[in-house]
Scaffold this motif. Structure first.
Motif, short mmCIF file in Angstrom:
data_model
loop_
_atom_site.label_atom_id
_atom_site.label_comp_id
_atom_site.label_asym_id
_atom_site.label_seq_id
_atom_site.Cartn_x
_atom_site.Cartn_y
_atom_site.Cartn_z
N ILE B 213 0.91 -1.18 0.06
CA ILE B 213 0.03 0.10 0.13
C ILE B 213 0.92 1.21 -0.14
N GLY B 214 0.54 2.34 -0.70
CA GLY B 214 1.24 3.48 -0.72
C GLY B 214 0.09 4.58 -1.18
N ALA B 215 0.71 5.80 -1.55
CA ALA B 215 -0.10 6.85 -2.04
C ALA B 215 0.67 7.86 -2.86
N LEU B 216 -0.17 8.30 -3.72
CA LEU B 216 0.29 9.44 -4.49
C LEU B 216 -0.28 10.72 -3.94
N TYR B 217 0.18 11.81 -3.82
CA TYR B 217 -0.12 13.15 -3.50
C TYR B 217 -0.25 13.56 -4.96
N ARG B 218 -1.57 14.25 -5.22
CA ARG B 218 -1.52 15.00 -6.37
C ARG B 218 -2.29 16.36 -6.35
N ARG B 219 -1.69 17.44 -6.33
CA ARG B 219 -1.99 18.69 -6.19
C ARG B 219 -3.50 18.85 -6.95
N SER B 220 -4.41 19.74 -6.52
CA SER B 220 -5.73 19.63 -7.48
C SER B 220 -5.25 20.47 -8.85
N GLY B 221 -5.75 19.95 -9.77
CA GLY B 221 -5.64 20.86 -10.81
C GLY B 221 -4.35 20.11 -11.72
N THR B 222 -3.46 19.06 -11.24
CA THR B 222 -2.59 18.47 -11.90
C THR B 222 -3.01 17.52 -12.62
N PRO B 223 -2.87 17.67 -14.12
CA PRO B 223 -3.33 16.66 -15.22
C PRO B 223 -2.62 15.19 -15.15
N LEU B 224 -3.43 14.15 -14.88
CA LEU B 224 -2.76 13.03 -14.81
C LEU B 224 -3.64 11.94 -15.45
N LYS B 225 -3.06 11.04 -16.26
CA LYS B 225 -3.88 10.07 -16.89
C LYS B 225 -3.78 8.57 -16.28
N PRO B 226 -4.89 8.05 -16.03
CA PRO B 226 -4.56 6.47 -15.35
C PRO B 226 -3.71 5.74 -16.09
N ILE B 227 -2.86 4.83 -15.54
CA ILE B 227 -2.15 3.81 -16.19
C ILE B 227 -3.02 2.45 -16.16
N GLN B 228 -3.90 2.27 -15.27
CA GLN B 228 -4.81 1.10 -15.41
C GLN B 228 -6.26 1.42 -15.42
N PHE B 229 -7.20 0.38 -16.12
CA PHE B 229 -8.64 0.75 -16.22
C PHE B 229 -9.37 -0.19 -15.59
N GLY B 230 -10.72 0.22 -15.26
CA GLY B 230 -11.67 -0.81 -14.78
C GLY B 230 -12.48 -0.50 -13.57
N GLY B 231 -12.47 0.81 -13.34
CA GLY B 231 -13.22 1.15 -11.93
C GLY B 231 -13.06 2.61 -11.88
N HIS B 232 -14.03 3.21 -11.10
CA HIS B 232 -14.37 4.62 -10.79
C HIS B 232 -13.36 5.08 -9.28
N GLN B 233 -12.66 4.01 -8.63
CA GLN B 233 -12.04 4.49 -7.50
C GLN B 233 -11.04 5.47 -7.85
N GLU B 234 -10.74 6.45 -6.59
CA GLU B 234 -9.69 7.15 -6.76
C GLU B 234 -9.95 8.00 -8.05
N ALA B 235 -11.00 8.61 -8.02
CA ALA B 235 -11.45 9.52 -9.12
C ALA B 235 -10.95 8.97 -10.43
N GLY B 236 -11.14 7.70 -10.47
CA GLY B 236 -10.55 6.77 -11.81
C GLY B 236 -9.24 6.93 -12.08
N LEU B 237 -8.18 7.31 -11.26
CA LEU B 237 -6.98 7.37 -11.61
C LEU B 237 -6.28 6.13 -11.10
N ARG B 238 -7.15 5.66 -10.11
CA ARG B 238 -6.29 4.30 -9.53
C ARG B 238 -7.56 3.27 -9.57
N PRO B 239 -8.12 2.79 -10.53
CA PRO B 239 -9.27 1.74 -10.39
C PRO B 239 -8.84 0.59 -9.80
N GLY B 240 -9.66 -0.09 -9.06
CA GLY B 240 -9.45 -1.27 -8.28
C GLY B 240 -9.96 -1.25 -6.73
N THR B 241 -10.57 -2.24 -6.40
CA THR B 241 -11.07 -2.36 -5.17
C THR B 241 -10.00 -1.87 -3.87
N LEU B 242 -10.51 -1.02 -3.06
CA LEU B 242 -9.60 -0.48 -2.27
C LEU B 242 -9.01 -1.42 -1.20
#
Lengths: 151, 387
Positions: B213-242
């Motif tokens: 387990i880890g985390a990524l801090y992302r300042r609001s407004g920083t553009p970022l695209k997910p690298i994996q797909f398949g869920g809405h979790q973590e605003a779609g940036l990190r899909p997958g069951t928490l």
């Protein structure tokens, strides 16, 4: 990566470690920049009646090694294998014999076994050269060994 | 005492603090719901996740919606490097980054981005002037690690943040600033606003939390695209069951850091004592990396004429666990890329030993190492053809 029990045994209590002050030949391989360096010392019994110097017998062999556990274990088992053999048989010790003797080696460490068998081959070459008969053994004379096993 | 195992490899991983373990325990079999479910089971988990997210946000001086939970720092690093810059844009990083950054950058080069790898000085520090020189119109991302995992040097993150902020005022395209802060979290200033970072990677298992387990801090407004797909979790940036138990563990771990901060002086004292004694007792030894700008738990030595792995294994036989370079590179033949970037002689790089202390280590344990290590170095030097 995991070492076999046999590697750990040789690494912890290496056999024939040290120098031979009046060695008849020394084989030095590796390069400190690669991380591995090996020196093989031979004491050879010259059989006066034999025409073939490869029949001379290794009566003592010692090693000095700077390197990882695998390099030290390979040196140790190589000296065990070579001691008491004539030069002809000792020259035939290959990396596969060393790996087998140690039970196995992790793939990234197999180059250590080549280093050990090369060290012995170079020592034998130096012995023949000192005896002034190296020209009679073109296969040994033209031995070419890599300096470093890194890609 | 000889049977007592001693652990000096905290930069590889740290034990889970019993308090962290206690906090996590109910979230395996009792409160097991999927945090995305609307029923009571799910909501109980969601509430706990929210609390953990708040703890992490507070630790970083961030907003809760700026915290993305990931599987660890490797994923956080990959998300930043692969998810931000586009082909044709430039990423600037350093030569001494963790492979999670370096390998992802090489992938970005294949995808058409330009990557500049900044060198470091002999002390292992990135130069601000050199960074400024490398920045150009195409620069999109700067990623510089906070504390180096091998030699423990602390990079001037706040100064870099300030510089980038200033440059951004007159730029058309903003530069985003990321730091891999995995090895810093226990010891350094972590407020993202004071540091001026837009993105920051964290890992739980280096701060007495669980692995995975880890985390990524992302300042609001920083553009970022997910690298994996398949869920809405973590605003779609990190899909997958928490990973609920893991998230709870991470939340508890960052809470404990602020409590433990008062003990940092102790770790530093032990580390300084260790370095002083080893250099005094063992000839032809040196410490690698800047001594001042350095994590207080890191001691990194080179011993002339011995090989690091042999040292490690002989110490292990005496019950003392240390590392050569980093755990990730053991099994590789190449000398450490970090030590080579410092310009260290390869011979010394091969003879390196990393000792990283943790909050549970004692002076008695340090004394044991000081007692055992000189004999081991001597034994190996005697075996070596280099005299």
């Amino acid at each position: 990566m995991q070492y076999s029990a046999e590697v750990m045994k040789h690494f912890t209590n290496p056999h024939n470690q040290g120098q031979i002050s009046d060695a008849d030949a020394i084989g030095e391989v590796g390069n400190p920049l690669c991380g591995d360096m090996m020196k093989i010392y031979l004491k050879v019994d010259r059989l006066p009646l034999a025409a073939d110097r490869l029949e001379d017998k290794i009566v003592d062999i010692k090693f000095e090694t700077l390197g990882c556990a695998a390099a030290i274990a390979c040196s140790s088992i190589l000296t065990d294998m070579a001691k008491g053999k004539n030069l002809k048989d000792a020259f035939k010790i290959e990396k596969s014999d060393i790996v087998k003797g140690l039970g196995d080696l992790p793939p990234v460490k197999v180059h250590c076994s080549i280093l050990a068998s090369d060290g012995l081959k170079l020592a034998i070459k130096e012995y023949l050269e000192k005896q002034g008969v190296l020209d009679q053994y073109p296969e040994i004379k033209n031995l070419s060994l890599p300096e470093c096993f890194h890609e | 005492m000889p049977n007592q195992k001693i652990y000096f490899d905290h930069s590889a991983t740290a034990p889970v603090d019993p308090e962290v373990f206690k906090a996590m325990a109910p979230f395996f079999s009792e409160i097991f719901g999927n945090a995305s479910s609307i029923h009571g089971f799910g909501q109980a988990a969601q509430t706990a996740v929210d609390e953990a997210r708040e703890a992490v946000a507070e630790f970083l001086g961030a907003k809760t919606n700026e915290v993305i939970f990931t599987s660890g720092a490797t994923e956080s690093d990959n998300l930043v490097i692969l998810g931000l810059a586009k082909p044709g844009e430039q990423i600037i990083t350093s030569k001494i980054e963790h492979p999670a950054i370096l390998e992802a950058c090489r992938e970005m080069e294949k995808r058409g981005a330009e990557v500049t790898y900044l060198g470091v000085d002999a002390q292992g520090l990135v130069s601000l002037a050199e960074l400024q020189k490398a920045i150009k119109a195409e620069t999109r991302l700067v990623s510089i690690m906070y504390v180096n995992n091998e030699i423990g040097t602390i990079q001037p993150i706040a100064k870099i943040g300030e510089m980038i902020k200033e440059l951004n005022q007159t730029r058309k395209e903003k530069i985003y600033f990321h730091t891999d802060a995995v090895q810093a979290a226990n010891y350094c200033e972590m407020n993202v606003n004071k540091l001026g970072v837009d993105l920051m990677s964290l890992s739980a298992h280096k701060i007495y939390g669980p692995k995975g387990i880890g985390a990524l801090y992302r300042r609001s407004g920083t553009p970022l695209k997910p690298i994996q797909f398949g869920g809405h979790q973590e605003a779609g940036l990190r899909p997958g069951t928490l990973n609920v138990p893991g998230i709870i563990g991470l939340g508890k771990a960052v809470e404990l850091i602020s409590q433990d901060k008062k003990n940092l002086g102790e770790i530093r004292k032990l580390r300084d004592y260790l370095i002083e004694e080893i250099l005094k007792i063992i000839p032809k030894a040196q410490v690698n990396g800047d001594l001042k700008n350095r994590a207080p738990n890191n001691a990194h030595f080179s011993f002339y004429g011995v090989e690091g792995e042999s040292l490690l294994l002989l110490l292990d036989q005496r019950g003392i666990a240390v590392s050569t370079g980093s755990a990730c590179s053991s099994g590789s033949l190449e000398p450490s890329h970090v030590l080579m970037a410092l310009g260290l002689n390869p011979l010394l790089a091969h003879g390196s030993l990393r000792i990283t202390l943790g909050k549970f280590n004692t002076k008695k344990e340090i004394d044991r190492l000081i007692e055992v290590l000189p004999g081991i170095v001597e034994k190996l030097r005697k075996m070596s053809p280099l005299k």
